[in-house]
Structure formats: structure tokens, C-alpha cells
Design an enzyme around this catalytic site. Structure first.
Site, mmCIF file in Angstrom:
data_model
loop_
_atom_site.group_PDB
_atom_site.id
_atom_site.type_symbol
_atom_site.label_atom_id
_atom_site.label_comp_id
_atom_site.label_asym_id
_atom_site.label_seq_id
_atom_site.Cartn_x
_atom_site.Cartn_y
_atom_site.Cartn_z
ATOM 1 N N GLU A 39 -9.745 -4.490 -5.928
ATOM 2 C CA GLU A 39 -9.493 -3.542 -5.125
ATOM 3 C C GLU A 39 -9.432 -2.260 -5.486
ATOM 4 O O GLU A 39 -9.127 -1.795 -6.984
ATOM 5 C CB GLU A 39 -8.149 -4.284 -4.877
ATOM 6 C CG GLU A 39 -6.541 -3.307 -5.663
ATOM 7 C CD GLU A 39 -5.630 -3.501 -4.684
ATOM 8 O OE1 GLU A 39 -5.283 -2.452 -3.801
ATOM 9 O OE2 GLU A 39 -4.821 -4.813 -5.451
ATOM 10 N N SER B 4 0.638 -1.074 -0.001
ATOM 11 C CA SER B 4 0.115 -0.243 0.404
ATOM 12 C C SER B 4 1.077 1.248 -0.476
ATOM 13 O O SER B 4 1.893 1.624 -1.064
ATOM 14 C CB SER B 4 -1.234 -0.174 1.700
ATOM 15 O OG SER B 4 -1.962 0.543 1.091
ATOM 16 N N HIS C 83 -7.317 -5.145 -0.890
ATOM 17 C CA HIS C 83 -6.285 -4.372 -0.685
ATOM 18 C C HIS C 83 -5.911 -5.640 -0.675
ATOM 19 O O HIS C 83 -6.125 -5.859 0.679
ATOM 20 C CB HIS C 83 -6.664 -3.066 -0.900
ATOM 21 C CG HIS C 83 -5.489 -2.237 -0.400
ATOM 22 N ND1 HIS C 83 -4.650 -1.988 -1.437
ATOM 23 C CD2 HIS C 83 -4.999 -1.120 0.781
ATOM 24 C CE1 HIS C 83 -4.011 -1.023 -0.550
ATOM 25 N NE2 HIS C 83 -3.805 -0.851 0.086
#
Length: 440
Positions: free
Chosen positions: A367, A263, A398
């Protein structure tokens, strides 16, 4: 003095459903304020009554009546995703209400309030995570400190405005996660996710321990500075310092070092690759051996494509109402600080992707950040060097690698990520993933 924690168990060779932290435990962390956009200080009991319990009932009955959203999603996985998604929407709305209600008149008041609420949430995150369990078979964890000041010479972009923001005081904390089979000449420098405003090396032990075990390497997990107290470029400077420390003090061969992150940590990984390529030669900072990025956040502006605002995507990260974001409490805005959201070292999507070391990107087909990787794949097809690989996992959400206890795709992705690292470190290993381009 370094602190070591060692846990001895019988070893094994494959990523399985017992590795990683429990997805159910992720709900507990979220209820305690661990998963918020941005982090906020909420009552766990009130949150459970108003968001978690209604969401659990709704998504459980929905699954029983309609079946799974995606064929590989189990009941437990789908319900967990639904609870986290509803919880994030609930907390985002509460955050917005709180900040609009207080309507601070000055920039200083807004900043002070944002810092206070964010830091309070971080304390809850740490407390919640320390109560969860992860598979520590043969894992050793060593806490280390890296001084910033001696490595300041490795930072210079030629942009006076950017360079003047560098604060080289104090130390950077990090965790060295290793396994009993880890090789001393292999190192992964890992940057955790958390929207540049939350999480820490401790929150990511379920991922970093798997990498250490299966890639047979040490994993140096960086506790880089977070926004809003320390906006861009503080995190990137910390990343540069840690890498400089590894090759100048620890004396590791740069080609035996691989960057990795999830991320926001994946975005930071990409930014570090770009920085070293553009400025490393003149500063004596050689290129690393490669990189692995899990669901990287490459675009702070959220304008890379439609997935950011598409409410039909079943990811647990809720759709953005506005892109690009404008609220001062939004993590993108808080991290960018006074710089544009599309600054190429804050949002590497908008930088040049030529002449980078080999890298692997893994993204889920379900995602929120999917558009980032779609645009990246388009950019990479125009790059002359074919050392990159982008893998799309159709049922992935995600950072689905973090849901490996209930998600087979997460386990498969982690195995392939560590296999890619082996391909970079072992010249004799057949190159299955290296340079394979875009693959679903």
C-alpha cells in the site's frame, strides 16, 4: 428522534466472503465520483468510457498474460484494483487540469470552487453507496445527534491560535451500529476514512457491521466535519466531543471504549489518543481502553518514506508526483488549512508516541501509506511501554479490510482486529495480539 433500521438473518461467528461490500460495487462507486483525489464532480458515463472500460480491458489481459502481481490476488481482485488505480489517476489529472484552467485569482474564489466541487462529489458518493448492499444479519442502525456546545469544556490545548479555530455550534450526527449479540457495556467509536474530505458513516457500514457482529459491541460511527469547509482542527474537536458525550452522558466506563478508524479516520484516531494523553487529565477526559487503526494516514506531508512516490507499488492509490503536496486542492493541504502539514495533531506521526493506551495497527505490504507504518514501528521500538501491536499483511493494499469479499487477508485482518478488542475487554482472554510488537 432516533431512526432505527433492523435487518434480521441467521447469525454466524466468523468473517467470511459474504461480509463487507462487493469490490465490484466499489468500482461503481468510484465511477460515480466516490473515489477521487480529491473528490470531484465528473460525468459517470464519460468516466466509464475514458477510464473504466479501457482499464478493465488492460488489466484483464495483463492478468491472463502475466498472472497475478501477488500470489494471494485473484483475477477479480487484481482487475478491480487496477481499474480503481487507473480511475484515480484519470480523475486526479482531470482535477489538476480543471483547477489550472480556471486559475482563480483570489484565495476566496479558489476556496469557493473547491467547496462546490467537493460537496457535489459527496452527494454522488452517498447516492452510489445507498444503492450498494452489505451483509446486515441482525444489524440495527440508530441515527443519533450529539450537541457540541455542552462539551466545549473538554477542549483546550493552550495554543491560542489552534483553540481560537474551534466552532462549537450545531450538532454532530452519528450512527450507532449494533448486532443482536452486542453487549451494552462495550463500545467502539469509529472514524471513517475518505481523505478528511469525503465518505460518511453510511459508506462504511460494510466495515462497522462486521465489527459490531464479531466484537459483540456497539459501534458509534462519527459523521465528523470535513474539509475544505471545515479544516483542522474541526474533525478532531468533533472526535473529542463524541468521546466526552460517551463518558459523561452515556456514562460508559472509559476502559470499555475503544477507538477505531481507517485511513484518515485512523489518523484521526491517533490524533485523539495524543490529545487525550496531553490534555485529558487537566480537562477531566480519561484515557480510553485502546484503539485499532486500519492503514492509518499519519503523515499529511507524505514525507515519512519512499512509498508515497514509489510508482512500482501496486496499490490502487496512485503514487504522489510531489511530496510534500502543495496544490491547494490536495486533501492534505485542504485539511491542514493554515496549519503546517506536520502539526502533530493533524499528522500524529510527528508527535510523541509515549504513554498511549494499547493499540493495534494493520497495514498492507503493497500500500501507498506503507512508509507511515515503517516509521511508526521504528518510533514504537523506542517507547518504554510495550502495549502496541503492528501487523503487516504482505499482500494487503490500502484499507484491504474493506475488500474482504475478494481478499482473504482482509477477512483475516478483521478477525484479528476484533480478537484484539476482545483481549482488551476480556481480562481472562489470552493476550495473543496485545503487546506483540511488529509482526508480518
Amino acid at each position: 428522534m432516533a431512526i432505527k433500521e433492523t435487518i434480521e438473518h441467521e447469525g454466524r461467528n466468523r468473517v467470511d466472503e459474504n461480509e463487507g461490500s462487493s469490490v465490484v460495487e466499489s468500482i461503481a462507486e468510484a465511477s460515480a465520483g466516490a473515489i477521487t483525489v480529491p473528490p470531484g464532480n465528473f460525468s459517470p458515463l464519460k468516466t466509464a468510457l475514458e477510464a473504466v472500460l479501457p482499464a478493465a480491458f488492460s488489466h484483464s489481459t495483463g492478468w491472463l498474460l502475466k498472472g497475478s502481481t501477488f500470489p494471494t490476488w485473484s483475477f477479480a481482485f487484481e482487475v478491480t484494483l487496477g481499474i480503481i488505480r487507473d480511475l484515480l489517476v484519470y480523475q486526479r489529472n482531470k482535477q489538476s487540469e480543471w483547477y489550472h484552467l480556471h486559475n482563480f485569482s483570489s484565495k476566496e474564489e479558489r476556496r469557493a470552487a473547491l467547496i462546490a466541487r467537493t460537496t457535489a462529489a459527496r452527494e454522488k458518493i452517498e447516492a452510489a453507496v445507498m444503492r450498494t448492499k452489505f451483509d446486515g444479519e441482525g444489524i440495527e442502525i440508530e441515527e443519533i445527534e450529539i450537541e457540541r456546545k455542552p462539551h466545549k469544556r473538554f477542549w483546550s490545548t493552550g495554543d491560542e491560535n489552534l483553540d481560537s479555530k474551534i466552532d462549537n455550534s450545531g450538532n454532530i450526527s452519528a450512527e450507532m451500529v449494533s448486532h443482536s449479540n452486542s453487549s451494552e457495556d462495550r463500545l467502539c467509536i469509529y472514524f471513517h476514512g475518505g481523505a478528511y474530505s469525503a465518505m460518511s458513516p453510511k459508506t462504511h457500514r460494510s466495515l462497522t457491521s462486521v465489527i459490531a457482529r464479531h466484537a459483540k459491541c456497539g459501534v458509534l460511527v462519527v459523521d465528523y466535519r470535513l474539509a475544505p469547509e471545515n479544516p483542522f482542527p474541526a474533525a478532531l474537536f468533533d472526535a473529542v466531543v463524541v468521546y466526552a458525550h460517551v463518558i459523561t452522558v452515556m456514562k460508559l466506563n472509559p476502559k470499555r471504549v475503544i477507538f477505531a478508524g481507517d485511513s484518515a479516520g485512523g489518523g484521526l484516531t491517533a490524533a485523539l489518543l495524543h490529545y487525550i494523553r496531553d490534555h485529558g487529565t487537566k480537562l477531566g477526559l480519561p484515557s480510553a481502553g485502546g484503539a485499532v487503526m486500519f492503514s492509518p494516514w499519519l503523515d499529511l506531508s507524505s514525507t515519512s518514506g519512499p512509498s508515497w512516490t514509489d510508482k512500482s507499488i501496486p496499490d490502487y492509490l496512485p503514487a504522489f508526483e510531489v511530496a510534500p503536496p502543495t496544490d491547494y486542492w490536495d486533501p492534505s493541504v485542504a485539511y491542514a488549512g493554515e496549519f503546517p502539514l506536520k502539526h502533530p495533531l493533524a499528522s500524529p506521526m510527528w508527535g510523541n508516541w509515549d504513554s498511549l493506551p494499547p493499540f493495534l495497527v494493520q497495514v498492507g505490504g503493497k500500500e501507498r501509506l506503507f512508509s507511515d507504518v515503517v516509521l511508526l514501528a521504528k518510533k514504537m521500538k523506542e517507547v518504554e511501554e510495550k502495549q502496541w501491536a503492528i501487523e503487516i499483511y504482505p499482500g494487503g493494499v490500502h484499507v484491504f479490510q474493506g475488500f474482504s469479499k475478494l481478499c482473504q487477508e482482509g477477512r483475516t485482518a478483521l478477525e484479528r482486529a476484533t480478537n484484539f478488542m476482545e483481549e482488551l475487554w476480556n481480562e481472562d482472554k489470552e493476550k495473543e495480539i496485545f503487546g506483540s510488537g511488529e509482526k508480518e
